[in-house]
Design an enzyme around this catalytic site. Structure first.
Site, PDB file in Angstrom:
ATOM      1  N   GLU A  84      -0.738   7.917  11.533  1.00  0.00           N
ATOM      2  CA  GLU A  84      -0.630   8.126   9.828  1.00  0.00           C
ATOM      3  C   GLU A  84      -2.035   8.902   9.692  1.00  0.00           C
ATOM      4  OE1 GLU A  84       0.449   4.590   7.684  1.00  0.00           O
ATOM      5  OE2 GLU A  84       2.067   4.057   9.184  1.00  0.00           O
TER       6      GLU A  84
ATOM      7  N   TYR B 164      -6.633   7.054   6.741  1.00  0.00           N
ATOM      8  CA  TYR B 164      -6.323   7.614   5.342  1.00  0.00           C
ATOM      9  C   TYR B 164      -7.711   8.097   5.096  1.00  0.00           C
ATOM     10  CZ  TYR B 164      -1.463   6.160   5.656  1.00  0.00           C
ATOM     11  OH  TYR B 164      -0.216   5.945   5.915  1.00  0.00           O
TER      12      TYR B 164
ATOM     13  N   ASN C 220       3.622  -2.031  13.976  1.00  0.00           N
ATOM     14  CA  ASN C 220       2.841  -1.222  13.075  1.00  0.00           C
ATOM     15  C   ASN C 220       1.590  -1.917  12.534  1.00  0.00           C
ATOM     16  OD1 ASN C 220       2.559   1.289  11.354  1.00  0.00           O
ATOM     17  ND2 ASN C 220       2.879  -0.526   9.816  1.00  0.00           N
ATOM     18  N   GLU C 221       0.446  -1.185  12.352  1.00  0.00           N
ATOM     19  CA  GLU C 221      -0.859  -2.028  11.974  1.00  0.00           C
ATOM     20  C   GLU C 221      -0.898  -3.378  12.154  1.00  0.00           C
ATOM     21  OE1 GLU C 221      -1.004  -0.253   7.866  1.00  0.00           O
ATOM     22  OE2 GLU C 221      -1.340   1.691   8.876  1.00  0.00           O
TER      23      GLU C 221
ATOM     24  N   GLN D 167       2.886  11.372   3.922  1.00  0.00           N
ATOM     25  CA  GLN D 167       4.221  11.193   4.643  1.00  0.00           C
ATOM     26  C   GLN D 167       5.026  12.525   4.127  1.00  0.00           C
ATOM     27  OE1 GLN D 167       6.360   7.703   3.861  1.00  0.00           O
ATOM     28  NE2 GLN D 167       4.943   6.231   4.394  1.00  0.00           N
TER      29      GLN D 167
ATOM     30  N   GLU E 266       9.296   7.188   5.553  1.00  0.00           N
ATOM     31  CA  GLU E 266       9.690   5.597   5.328  1.00  0.00           C
ATOM     32  C   GLU E 266      10.394   5.484   4.137  1.00  0.00           C
ATOM     33  OE1 GLU E 266       5.793   3.867   5.481  1.00  0.00           O
ATOM     34  OE2 GLU E 266       6.696   1.817   6.092  1.00  0.00           O
TER      35      GLU E 266
HETATM   36  O1  AHR Z   1       1.980   5.318   4.519  1.00  0.00           O
HETATM   37  C1  AHR Z   1       2.117   4.098   3.749  1.00  0.00           C
HETATM   38  C2  AHR Z   1       1.458   2.810   4.476  1.00  0.00           C
HETATM   39  O2  AHR Z   1       0.344   2.860   4.933  1.00  0.00           O
HETATM   40  C3  AHR Z   1       2.496   2.549   5.897  1.00  0.00           C
HETATM   41  O3  AHR Z   1       3.528   1.835   5.388  1.00  0.00           O
HETATM   42  C4  AHR Z   1       1.543   1.567   6.493  1.00  0.00           C
HETATM   43  O4  AHR Z   1       1.655   1.507   7.974  1.00  0.00           O
HETATM   44  C5  AHR Z   1       0.303   2.035   5.815  1.00  0.00           C
HETATM   45  O5  AHR Z   1      -0.730   0.905   5.443  1.00  0.00           O
END
Ligand code: AHR
Length: 504
Positions: free
Chosen positions: A319, A252, A172-173, A367, A24
């Protein structure tokens, strides 16, 4: 300590796409990381940093997700095509990036990148500032084989053949930066985008050519994520269902509550806590599997035999990775160093994703370059392989394999095994910070060792940088070469090891 491998007791097939990547335009992931420009003094292939391309080509990631992430929420694909000098310049405010966006890495450059490293593209479309028409045009530009105006535009930009993009993320989200939508609002929006998406069929009997991925829940919100999936599926069930192939969960491993804990400076308590919290992904996936099964069970039975009842939705983890507190203020944005602590949680996460291969079809680490749980870091003209890169390399042998469940309760040892074409691949992570572990592996058949590699460091806070690129790298592990039903191995403290055996 003993672990038995019963090679007749297997399940599932590990989709290679569980080893996917995510890139990204945040911080220096793309600009300066992957993209250096055609005129750069840094060695490059059509503007793509040669060191990154070569490292990823060796890894051969099966899929790469782009352009975001939150960046996708305001990305207009037309900004990134055509003559590089004529592309607009905008400003990127996402996640503290605060940089000019020259749009030199656009659709054609992304497709070139994917082709060079052997990956399939996953495009995420803009639901926030884009439109249904814009999404449709983007896919027409990418995939249309017939000589339409958009296919001719792609041809004029040097790409006669369609890209055949299969994976398309619709938003996305959307529960956060992607629009702060409710599940009900998103279900309505999803219906429109999924319905308008070109099918790229050329005969009535063809299957639709795209795999449609709905924005899924925030895996880090225990209550909201349950409501999200339940209510989204209820909203879909309330009237006829558009095509939907997968739900994209994001998770995450947050490490943000301990001020003195940084990616390269942490205590043994910090070590244990971060490693422990990586296991939450397992529970989140199990919970989401249950919610999807329930949601599907509630789908109405169509009133015509011509119609298909929605009976499958895959889970995708678009992610995942460690997110340490200093990433929020890092320059370039979201830059994180990587130590054995991250390598271990990466191995644990891959174990979990692979274990759930019957329901999880695809996953992308967040990433690939210079952002969060990276595989590669760049510095000037150098490309540095992080310990995470080596973990992915150590796990390559699991791709396409069948899971071999292991009966083990060995404290501090994380295990995963699979079998493919008579080769048994066993990954063993020792999470004990300073105690090696000796293990005996027992098999039903006589086996012999083909490879033994381990990744460990002299100190758990060690990392690789431009001055010391090989401080933490995988290396052969000394083992006794026997042809036997019993194999013994000593795992170094704080290590990730992969062994491969062939049945004799
Ligand atoms: O990976 C970083 C960010 O984390 C992404 O852009 C978003 O989708 C998420 O909140």
């Amino acid at each position: 300590m003993q672990i038995h491998l019963n090679s007749k007791n297997t399940y599932g097939t590990i989709n290679p796409k569980l080893h996917g990547q995510f890139i990204e335009f945040l911080g220096s992931c793309i600009d300066d990381g992957i993209w250096v420009g055609r005129d750069s003094a840094i060695p490059n292939i059509h503007g793509l940093r040669r060191g990154v391309v070569e490292a990823l080509k060796a890894l051969a990631p099966p899929v790469v997700r782009w352009p975001g992430g939150c960046y996708a929420d305001t990305y207009h694909w037309r900004d990134g095509i055509g003559a590089p000098a004529k592309r607009p310049v905008t400003f990127n405010e996402n996640f503290g990036t605060y940089e000019l966006d020259q749009h030199q890495f656009g659709t054609d450059e992304f497709m070139d990148f994917c082709a060079l490293i052997g990956a399939e593209p996953w495009l995420n479309v803009n639901l926030l500032s884009g439109s249904v028409q814009e999404m449709k045009d983007w896919l027409e530009y990418c995939n249309r084989a017939q000589p339409t105006s958009l296919a001719k535009l792609r041809q004029a930009n040097g790409h006669a053949d369609p890209y055949n993009v299969k994976y398309v993320g619709i938003g996305n989200e959307v529960w956060g930066g992607g629009g702060f939508m409710t599940p009900q609002q998103y279900a309505m929006t999803y219906r429109k985008y999924a319905t308008a998406m070109p099918t790229f069929k050329t005969s009535l009997f063809d299957q639709e050519k795209t795999y449609k991925i709905a924005s899924g829940p925030d895996g880090n919100k225990p209550q909201e994520r349950v409501r999200w999936t339940r209510d989204f599926l209820t909203a879909l069930a309330s009237s006829r269902q558009p095509a939907i192939d997968a739900i994209d969960l994001h998770f995450y491993n947050w490490n943000i509550d301990h001020e003195n804990d940084t990616p390269t400076d942490f205590t043994s308590d910090d070590w244990a806590r971060v490693i422990q919290s990586a296991h939450e992904l397992d529970d989140v996936i199990s919970e989401q599997e249950g919610l999807i099964a329930k949601g599907l069970a509630n789908m109405p039975i169509p009133e015509s035999t011509m119609d298909h009842r929605l009976d499958q939705i895959d889970l995708v983890v678009g992610e995942w990775g460690n997110w340490h507190r200093p990433a929020f203020t890092a320059r370039p944005a979201l830059y994180q160093q990587v130590t054995m602590r991250d390598a271990l949680t990466t191995a644990i996460s891959l174990n979990i994703l692979q274990k759930h291969c019957d329901s999880v079809a695809m996953a992308c680490v967040a990433q690939t370059v210079n952002v969060l749980n990276s595989l590669l870091l760049t510095d000037g003209d150098q490309t540095i392989l992080t310990p995470n890169y080596d973990v992915f390399m150590l796990y390559k042998g699991h791709r396409g394999g069948h899971v071999l469940p292991l009966d083990t309760k060995t404290p501090a040892v994380e295990t995963f095994a699979s079998i493919k074409d008579g080769i048994i691949t066993v990954s063993l992570s020792n999470t004990a910070i300073n105690a090696p572990k000796s293990l005996t592996l027992t098999f039903d058949d006589t086996v012999h060792l083909i490879t033994a590699e381990t990744l460990n460091a002299a100190h758990v806070t060690d990392y690789n940088d431009a001055a010391h690129p090989n401080t933490v790298r995988r290396h052969p592990l000394a083992m006794k070469q026997t042809t036997s039903q019993r194999q013994t191995v000593t795992l170094p403290a704080a290590s990730v090891t992969t062994l491969q055996f062939k049945r004799s």
